[in-house]
Structure formats: structure tokens, C-alpha cells
Write an enzyme that holds these catalytic residues in place. Structure first.
Site, short mmCIF file in Angstrom:
data_model
loop_
_atom_site.label_atom_id
_atom_site.label_comp_id
_atom_site.label_asym_id
_atom_site.label_seq_id
_atom_site.Cartn_x
_atom_site.Cartn_y
_atom_site.Cartn_z
CB CYS A 42 -0.94 -0.01 1.20
SG CYS A 42 -1.96 -1.50 1.25
CG HIS B 171 -2.91 2.85 2.57
ND1 HIS B 171 -3.57 2.47 1.42
CD2 HIS B 171 -3.06 1.83 3.45
CE1 HIS B 171 -4.07 1.26 1.60
NE2 HIS B 171 -3.79 0.86 2.80
CG ASN C 62 -7.26 -0.91 1.69
OD1 ASN C 62 -6.51 -0.70 0.75
ND2 ASN C 62 -6.82 -1.27 2.88
#
Length: 324
Positions: free
Chosen positions: A114, A252, A282
Site C-alpha cells: 500500500c 493510504h 481500500n
């Protein structure tokens, strides 16, 4: 040698299929109120029409090229950050190169989970500052759904698919990247995906298999809300800046609660933090790239400072200060 590197365009792409929390509740023991209260996520996009990571990456990159009125054959370098590549080999970047028609570019993938977009920006800048290359596409693309265990409600509710891209060129005396800090603390257990086990005997039954995505949510939250704010504060201090000097923060997009916790640790208003996790979920390395593209394509960033911070498996984490 060239000291100047600019970001002249950005783009993003998500698959058409939108999946809300109620749809997930039909296949696992969860519900919309629980997901929203714990993650802030309402919807996410799933690649259900056969699009793989290279397809998402290509479409995001093409948007960036179109926004800059730049020809694919003028690109020298393509870096794709992904933990969900089309294959172990060839690199997804090579597939993107062909799909774009970037016949003069070479490319490769990086895997820092990520944090991938931040690490890829840093890497591309160094190539461009060498003077050997003049332009680079930095792409973060993920089809996370193909790596999910949809019986694991503690993980599967978070993730969606998407891609973001930025076009960098060598130009001028000053680099858009003012400062950076990249770190890794070796940890193969807190987050992992796609493990391939070695064979233990010679057998005709041997066939490579990979494991699904796994994360220890509590450990990830602790890591993200302690190590990341400390890194950001150190980076700012070392460069004579404070949190107030940053116009936009792009973290993130792990979940909204982590972003809120980081904002509180930094004593900065949540209004300065770009977020797309509530409607995209996500998207691993693509989250920062897509949020950056959305910001760049809707606001004039001239004179603005941005701080991008990614964190994920590795455990890898990195922060970069951009000045336009």
C-alpha cells in the site's frame, strides 16, 4: 543531469461494478452499520467484467496521457506498483507498455504494497534526474478482489479494485519532490498475500498454489497510527516545516478510522485529508494514486504543498512532500 522533475498530469480508473455493504452481507456474516462504523466504507468497485490489473493500469495511464496531450510513444519509463499483478512474470508494466503502445518505453513492477505509489514516485524521480530519461508513467493498480478470501469478513469488507497514474517529466531546475522518507521493517506475518510454498518432494502432484490476502487488523491499526505519524512529523521537522505548512494530506486509504486517527495525531483538521476510501474501499497502492489524480484534476495545485504517506505489507512505509 536534470534537477527538475514535474508531475504534469494524472488519471484514475475503477471498474464499473459497484458493490455496497448490503451485497457483502448476503455472502458473509456482516452488515452495513457495522462496516460503516468500523471502516467508514460504504461502497467499493469490483472487477467483475474480466478486467485484470494491467487493464485498469492502462486505462488510468491513458487518462493521464490524454490530460497532458502526451503521446504514448514519447514515454521512456513505466513503473507499476502492485501486489496483484496479472502474473508473476512478465511484469504488469510490460503488458501495460504493449497495451498503451508505448513502444519506446521500458518498464518494471515494484511491490511495496500500500506504500507502492510513494515508493514508485521516488524511484521514477531518480531515473529522471539522472538525465538519461525524460518522461515516466508511475501507475498503481490493484485487482484486490482476485486475492480475497470472501469467508474472511475481517478482511474482505475493506477492499476494492482501481488504478491511478501520474505522468512525470524532467523539466526545469526544481523537483516537485521536496523531501521523502522511506522505511521498511521486515515483517512477513502482519500482512501477506500470494505466498507460494516450496516443494518438499518430487511428485507429479506438485502444482503452485497461492494463499489469499491476510492482515492482522489490530496490528495494522497500531502500526499505522504510531509509526506513520512519527515518520511524517520527523520528515516535516527535518525540512523546517510543520503540519500547518501542508495544504493537502493524502494517506493510504486503508480505512477512514485510520485516516482520522492520523489526522488527530498530527493535530491537523480532517478537512485537509483527501479521502476516497468511503466510496472506493481500500484499493491498496492505488488509493493514494487515485486520490492524487482526483485532487490534481479538480484543483489548481500551483503554490500548494502536499504530503503523501503510504503504509502496508513489508512492513513498508514512506512519506513524500510535493511542492507545485
Amino acid at each position: 543531469m536534470s534537477d527538475g522533475v514535474k508531475i504534469i498530469a494524472a488519471g484514475h480508473y475503477v471498474p464499473a461494478s459497484v458493490v455496497d455493504n448490503n451485497q457483502l452481507a448476503t455472502i458473509m456474516d456482516t452488515n452495513d452499520p457495522w462496516i460503516q462504523s468500523h471502516t467508514g466504507i460504504k461502497t467499493r468497485h469490483f472487477s467483475l467484467a474480466g478486467e485484470n490489473t494491467s487493464d485498469l493500469a492502462t486505462k488510468a495511464a491513458q487518462q493521464a496521457l490524454d490530460n497532458a496531450k502526451y503521446a504514448a510513444e514519447d514515454i521512456d519509463l513505466i513503473i507499476v506498483s502492485t501486489i496483484t499483478p496479472d502474473a508473476q512474470t512478465p511484469a504488469t508494466a510490460a503488458i501495460v507498455q504493449k497495451k498503451l503502445g508505448a513502444v519506446n518505453a521500458w518498464g518494471y513492477d515494484i511491490s511495496t504494497a500500500c506504500a507502492g505509489f510513494v515508493f514508485a514516485l521516488s524511484t521514477a524521480e531518480k531515473f529522471l534526474k539522472s538525465g538519461t530519461y525524460k518522461s515516466a508513467l508511475v501507475i498503481s493498480a490493484e485487482v484486490n478482489t482476485k486475492m480475497m478470501d470472501f469467508t474472511d469478513r475481517t478482511t474482505a469488507v475493506f477492499f476494492g479494485d482501481g488504478a491511478g497514474a501520474a505522468l512525470l517529466v524532467a523539466d526545469g531546475d526544481n523537483s516537485v519532490i521536496r523531501a521523502e522518507k522511506l522505511q521498511t521493517m521486515g515483517d512477513a506475518e502482519t500482512i501477506h498475500s500470494g505466498r507460494v510454498m516450496p516443494i518438499t518432494e518430487i511428485s507429479s502432484n506438485n502444482y503452485p498454489e497461492t494463499d489469499a490476502f491476510f492482515q492482522n487488523g489490530r496490528a495494522v491499526f497500531e502500526f499505522a497510527t504510531t509509526k506513520v505519524p512519527t515518520q511524517i512529523t520527523t520528515l516535516l521537522t527535518n525540512n523546517g516545516l510543520t503540519g500547518d505548512d501542508i495544504d493537502f494530506y493524502i494517506m493510504h486509504q486503508a480505512n477512514l478510522r485510520i485516516i482520522e486517527a492520523i489526522a488527530a495525531k498530527l493535530e491537523q483538521p480532517i478537512s485537509k485529508f483527501c479521502e476516497n476510501v468511503s466510496y472506493y474501499g481500500n484499493t491498496s497502492s492505488a488509493g493514494i494514486a487515485m486520490a492524487f489524480a482526483e485532487l490534481m484534476n479538480t484543483q489548481d495545485l500551483t503554490g500548494k504543498r502536499l504530503l503523501l504517506a503510504g503504509f502496508g505489507a513489508g512492513l513498508s512505509y514512506g512519506s513524500v512532500i510535493l511542492e507545485f
